[in-house]
Design a protein around this motif. Structure first.
Motif, short mmCIF file in Angstrom:
data_model
loop_
_atom_site.label_atom_id
_atom_site.label_comp_id
_atom_site.label_asym_id
_atom_site.label_seq_id
_atom_site.Cartn_x
_atom_site.Cartn_y
_atom_site.Cartn_z
N ILE A 71 -35.01 65.35 -13.78
CA ILE A 71 -33.63 65.31 -14.23
C ILE A 71 -33.46 67.08 -15.08
CG2 ILE A 71 -32.56 64.68 -16.39
CD1 ILE A 71 -33.58 61.65 -15.47
N GLN A 72 -32.37 67.48 -14.27
CA GLN A 72 -31.84 68.86 -14.69
C GLN A 72 -31.38 68.43 -15.84
OE1 GLN A 72 -30.27 71.71 -12.26
NE2 GLN A 72 -31.61 72.92 -13.13
N THR A 73 -31.02 69.41 -17.25
CA THR A 73 -30.40 68.68 -18.58
C THR A 73 -30.54 69.54 -19.18
OG1 THR A 73 -29.35 66.93 -20.04
CG2 THR A 73 -32.26 67.01 -18.90
N LYS A 74 -29.78 69.97 -20.42
CA LYS A 74 -29.82 70.45 -21.70
C LYS A 74 -29.94 69.31 -22.86
CE LYS A 74 -26.57 73.85 -20.31
NZ LYS A 74 -25.09 74.30 -20.25
N THR A 75 -30.82 69.50 -23.99
CA THR A 75 -30.92 68.94 -24.34
C THR A 75 -30.56 69.44 -26.39
OG1 THR A 75 -33.51 68.65 -25.42
CG2 THR A 75 -32.54 67.76 -23.13
N PRO A 76 -30.83 68.83 -27.11
CA PRO A 76 -30.62 69.89 -28.37
C PRO A 76 -31.63 69.87 -28.99
CG PRO A 76 -29.67 67.44 -28.31
CD PRO A 76 -30.09 67.10 -27.55
N TRP A 77 -33.04 69.32 -28.11
CA TRP A 77 -34.47 70.35 -28.49
C TRP A 77 -34.51 71.57 -27.61
CZ3 TRP A 77 -33.69 64.80 -27.32
CH2 TRP A 77 -33.07 64.40 -28.46
N THR A 78 -34.01 71.77 -26.44
CA THR A 78 -34.46 72.91 -26.13
C THR A 78 -33.56 73.52 -26.30
OG1 THR A 78 -33.04 72.13 -23.84
CG2 THR A 78 -34.96 71.43 -23.85
N ASN A 79 -32.28 73.49 -27.24
CA ASN A 79 -31.42 74.55 -27.72
C ASN A 79 -30.03 74.34 -26.56
OD1 ASN A 79 -32.38 75.32 -29.94
ND2 ASN A 79 -34.33 76.83 -29.69
#
Length: 182
Positions: free
Chosen positions: A60-68
């Protein structure tokens, strides 16, 4: 009476400090994922190697709140496939549990809709590669700083905007148990 000095006193103190919590609470191996139909009664236990033998890796390739909001690629195993193999695919709710007594209820309809993974690895980025931690683009095991060794990762970018962005309870860090809940 013998007196303890220096390193002996420190060592004794450390032993006593570690022994009390271990004796009073069940020792949980963070590198083992347990599947339970009832609390305290595992029906299966998996280390990452066991998961790799039983399931295919998924990414899964995604942006998250924890990866800024930086896109990262996680690799692991389909949560729905793990549950299905262990007879829990028809549950309405699954509870994910971390060793710090954190738990979250996850609706099976959401699991089926978004197909999250139990991530165990993350792709090395350029910052980590420059620091000598890994080789860029290769996968490395999730560490405590990455919320691992097991972490339920959702395709955050693919979830509808109506999805409550403030409710991140389904992202279970340091996952050690998946439990059937009625």
């Amino acid at each position: 009476m013998e007196t303890y000095s220096g390193w002996r006193a420190c060592f004794l103190g450390l032993v006593l400090l570690c022994a009390v919590p271990a004796a009073s609470a069940g020792i949980v191996d963070p590198h083992v994922l347990q599947i339970e139909r009832q609390s305290g009664k595992p029906i299966a236990s998996y280390k990452e190697d066991d998961l790799a033998k039983s399931f295919s890796y998924r990414e899964i390739q995604t942006k998250t709140p924890w990866t800024n909001d930086v896109q990262r690629t996680y690799r692991g195993f389909s949560l729905i496939e793990i549950l299905a193999k262990n007879g829990l695919a028809n549950a309405k709710v699954i509870k994910g549990i971390a060793p710090n007594d954190y738990s979250a209820r996850i609706d099976m309809d959401e699991i089926k809709r978004y197909n999250p993974i139990v991530a165990s690895q993350i792709a090395c980025n350029d910052v980590e590669a420059k620091a000598g931690k890994c080789h860029e683009g290769e996968f490395r095991p999730l560490e405590a700083d990455d919320f691992g060794p097991f972490y339920i990762v959702w395709p955050f970018d693919s979830m509808p905007k109506a999805y409550d962005p403030g409710d991140h309870s389904r992202w279970i860090w340091f996952l050690t148990e998946l439990q059937f809940e009625q």
